[in-house]
Motif scaffolding. Structure first.
Motif, short mmCIF file in Angstrom:
data_model
loop_
_atom_site.label_atom_id
_atom_site.label_comp_id
_atom_site.label_asym_id
_atom_site.label_seq_id
_atom_site.Cartn_x
_atom_site.Cartn_y
_atom_site.Cartn_z
N HIS A 1 -168.83 44.27 74.25
CA HIS A 1 -167.15 45.70 74.31
C HIS A 1 -165.85 45.11 73.88
CE1 HIS A 1 -165.13 43.86 78.32
NE2 HIS A 1 -167.28 43.18 78.55
N ALA A 2 -165.41 45.90 73.63
CA ALA A 2 -164.28 45.34 73.02
C ALA A 2 -162.80 47.03 73.11
CB ALA A 2 -163.65 44.84 71.65
N SER A 3 -161.68 46.93 73.13
CA SER A 3 -160.61 47.70 72.90
C SER A 3 -159.82 47.52 72.02
CB SER A 3 -160.02 47.47 74.75
OG SER A 3 -160.70 48.02 76.07
N PHE A 4 -159.48 48.00 71.37
CA PHE A 4 -157.72 48.00 70.86
C PHE A 4 -157.35 49.25 70.44
CE2 PHE A 4 -162.03 48.62 68.39
CZ PHE A 4 -161.96 49.68 67.50
N LYS A 5 -156.31 49.23 70.17
CA LYS A 5 -155.59 50.41 68.98
C LYS A 5 -155.55 50.63 67.95
CE LYS A 5 -150.88 51.21 70.49
NZ LYS A 5 -150.93 51.47 71.69
N VAL A 6 -156.34 51.97 67.99
CA VAL A 6 -156.53 52.73 66.45
C VAL A 6 -154.99 52.86 65.53
CG1 VAL A 6 -156.38 54.56 65.30
CG2 VAL A 6 -157.89 54.31 66.87
N PRO A 7 -155.17 52.14 64.08
CA PRO A 7 -154.46 51.37 63.27
C PRO A 7 -153.01 53.32 62.76
CG PRO A 7 -156.22 51.65 62.92
CD PRO A 7 -156.38 51.66 63.39
N ASP A 8 -152.38 52.48 62.59
CA ASP A 8 -151.08 53.74 61.88
C ASP A 8 -151.92 54.32 60.72
OD1 ASP A 8 -149.10 55.90 62.21
OD2 ASP A 8 -147.53 54.51 62.56
N VAL A 9 -152.85 54.52 60.33
CA VAL A 9 -152.94 54.53 59.45
C VAL A 9 -153.64 55.85 59.51
CG1 VAL A 9 -154.27 53.92 57.58
CG2 VAL A 9 -152.52 52.78 58.71
N TYR A 10 -154.06 57.10 59.05
CA TYR A 10 -155.31 58.43 58.85
C TYR A 10 -155.81 58.11 57.41
CZ TYR A 10 -150.85 60.77 56.11
OH TYR A 10 -151.08 61.44 55.75
N GLY A 11 -157.28 58.10 57.87
CA GLY A 11 -158.13 58.74 56.93
C GLY A 11 -159.36 58.79 57.23
N VAL A 12 -160.21 57.79 56.91
CA VAL A 12 -162.03 58.13 57.49
C VAL A 12 -162.39 56.46 57.48
CG1 VAL A 12 -164.55 58.53 57.16
CG2 VAL A 12 -162.79 60.26 56.31
N PHE A 13 -162.31 56.18 58.77
CA PHE A 13 -162.53 54.62 59.02
C PHE A 13 -164.83 54.70 59.50
CE2 PHE A 13 -159.13 54.48 59.13
CZ PHE A 13 -157.73 53.45 58.97
N GLN A 14 -164.37 53.37 60.00
CA GLN A 14 -165.79 52.91 60.44
C GLN A 14 -165.83 51.68 61.03
OE1 GLN A 14 -167.72 51.32 56.63
NE2 GLN A 14 -169.02 53.50 56.21
N PHE A 15 -166.44 51.68 62.32
CA PHE A 15 -167.32 50.49 63.03
C PHE A 15 -168.42 50.10 62.40
CE2 PHE A 15 -165.54 54.02 66.05
CZ PHE A 15 -164.17 53.57 66.88
N LYS A 16 -167.85 48.76 62.23
CA LYS A 16 -168.88 48.19 61.98
C LYS A 16 -169.14 47.13 62.94
CE LYS A 16 -168.98 47.77 56.91
NZ LYS A 16 -168.93 47.32 55.73
N VAL A 17 -169.91 46.66 62.18
CA VAL A 17 -170.80 44.98 63.32
C VAL A 17 -172.17 44.12 62.51
CG1 VAL A 17 -172.00 44.06 64.70
CG2 VAL A 17 -170.40 45.32 65.48
N GLU A 18 -171.30 43.84 61.42
CA GLU A 18 -171.58 42.66 60.69
C GLU A 18 -172.23 41.27 61.43
OE1 GLU A 18 -173.12 43.17 57.77
OE2 GLU A 18 -171.99 45.45 57.82
N TYR A 19 -173.27 40.89 61.29
CA TYR A 19 -173.45 39.63 62.18
C TYR A 19 -174.86 38.82 61.55
CZ TYR A 19 -174.37 36.19 66.60
OH TYR A 19 -174.65 35.38 67.39
N HIS A 20 -174.20 37.48 60.99
CA HIS A 20 -175.04 36.63 60.35
C HIS A 20 -174.86 35.38 60.67
CE1 HIS A 20 -175.29 40.18 57.20
NE2 HIS A 20 -173.99 39.60 57.50
N LYS A 21 -176.18 34.83 61.92
CA LYS A 21 -176.67 33.89 62.18
C LYS A 21 -177.78 32.93 62.02
CE LYS A 21 -175.32 31.39 67.07
NZ LYS A 21 -175.16 31.36 68.70
N LEU A 22 -176.82 31.51 61.76
CA LEU A 22 -178.24 30.80 61.33
C LEU A 22 -179.59 31.04 62.20
CD1 LEU A 22 -179.57 28.71 59.52
CD2 LEU A 22 -178.73 26.68 61.35
#
Length: 436
Positions: A362-383
């Protein structure tokens, strides 16, 4: 009635196979097709085959030239993994060919290739497509006059000893392989253009690839640490491939053989072949290192329901659960390098996820002061681990006209300028109208 009874009998026979097939909920390969040049490998490599059966795999051992060979029927694959122990086969039987094997891997299934000095062009071409290049000279084998087994009696030093393993617990297990591995076979190198192929077992600096029965007339094409004895590939679709130039490495003879490296006082009663092959096969067949991400959620801080959109500068909570397959059940995956991106053309927020050690990130953060269509993305690559790639789309809107504060602090200079202008105009008008 007879037809109904026959249909029920067929369903009863096929149901266990369907239940044991590869699925996202139980990703371990269950149905494995093993292709051999000779059925004598059933006995000469029985320890390896029995270890697979003891772990719940269903082995179907067939001759590589069997005219009834097929990997799929009616568009459905009959097997979850393919083991090629048929190095000298020039042509597969049935509908199996180079393209069929590559399509099998491209569809997410796993592959083991083990060859020897008799390797055919067909098998070498399959390995080449996987990012591994065997020595083109068919008469060459790996020779090492520095790291060979002292029990070797012929003196050509082709039964070599290696313990130069990749440092990866997920691939080779947490228990260290104490005894070195015995290798007898041909050399291969990694294709520099393929970033997905890795050395798991490397040759020593004194090794080279040559014909031991003749004198060297030119420098060997492969020497030292450039020689890979065992390599693996994890494709972008998470299919796993193992390639080795030694079919004998899987044999009962080398499993049970004692090991003493030339010039070393250490003597081991049993080689590390069985432990090495067993642990690596667990990784190849997804008994280890297989991840899944579930329950992706996000909401405003202090709320529980997922909104249809966010407003700029909102505070939000994001969470995802990640688990690892242990071969029998899903266990919480614990790591400190999982990140989430809040993404629109480029990541506006990149945040490391905290874990509760029970699979929840989990994580908490503030939405940036930019409007549009965003995505939550998790890209995890580990050997050594399957890749995780997930995204969830959400729009971000600006403030509505009635959501702004009545008086904005940052606008006070503009307010002052407006009232100053009005006061100046009033004074100017008064002076102009009433001056004598």
């Amino acid at each position: 009635m007879a037809k109904v009874s026959i249909f029920k009998a067929v369903i009863t026979l096929l149901l266990p196979l369907v239940c044991l097939s590869f699925s996202p909920e139980e990703p371990t390969d269950r149905r494995i097709l093993v292709l051999v040049d000779d059925f004598s490998l059933k006995s000469s490599h029985s320890i390896f085959f029995n270890s697979l059966r003891s772990r719940g795999f269903l082995l179907d051992i067939k001759l590589a030239e069997d005219p009834a060979l097929s990997l799929q029927r009616y568009g459905q694959y009959l097997y979850d993994a393919l083991v090629l122990f048929s190095p000298s086969t020039d042509r597969f039987g049935g509908s199996l060919d180079l393209a069929a094997v590559l399509d099998f891997v491209d569809s997410g299934h796993d592959l083991i290739i083990a060859v020897d000095a008799s390797a055919s062009d067909l098998i070498k071409n399959i390995a080449t497509e996987c990012g591994v290049d065997f020595d083109e000279d068919p008469s060459t084998v790996v020779v090492d006059h520095g790291s060979y087994a002292v029990s070797e009696s012929d003196g050509d030093h082709t039964l070599i000893v290696s313990n130069d393993f990749i440092r990866s617990d997920v691939m080779l297990g947490e228990t260290e392989i104490q005894a070195p591995v015995l290798f007898e076979g041909i050399a291969h190198s990694l294709n520099a253009e393929n970033s997905l192929v890795l050395k798991v077992l490397s040759a020593s600096p004194s090794a080279y690839s040559a014909d031991p029965s003749s004198k060297l007339s030119s420098p060997p094409t492969l020497i030292g640490s450039a020689i890979s004895l065992v390599s693996v590939v994890q494709a972008r679709n998470n299919a796993r491939i193992m390639v080795t130039g030694s079919l004998a490495m899987f044999s009962n003879r080398l499993f049970r053989s004692g090991v003493q490296k030339a010039g070393s006082p250490n003597k081991y009663p049993k080689s590390g072949n069985e432990q090495f092959v067993t642990e690596l096969s667990k990784w190849v067949f997804h008994e280890r290192g297989h991840l899944k991400a579930v329950n992706v959620t996000h909401h405003k801080v202090g709320e529980t329901d997922e909104p249809l959109s966010y407003r700029i500068n909102d505070d939000l909570d994001f969470s995802v659960e990640i688990y690892e397959w242990s071969g029998k059940s899903w266990e919480p995956y614990v790591a400190n390098d999982v990140q989430v991106q809040f993404y629109m053309m480029s990541p506006y927020v990149l945040k490391s996820l905290s874990t509760d050690q029970k699979g929840l990130y989990h994580a908490s953060f503030k939405v940036p002061d930019v409007y549009g269509v965003f995505q939550f993305k998790v890209e995890y690559h580990k050997l050594g681990y399957t890749s995780i790639s997930l995204s969830k789309q959400i729009p971000v809107r600006p403030f509505r006209h009635n959501e702004y504060e009545r008086f904005i602090t940052t606008a006070f200079p503009y307010y002052g300028a407006s009232f100053t202008t009005m006061a100046g105009f009033f004074i100017f008008s008064f002076v102009y109208l009433y001056q004598k």
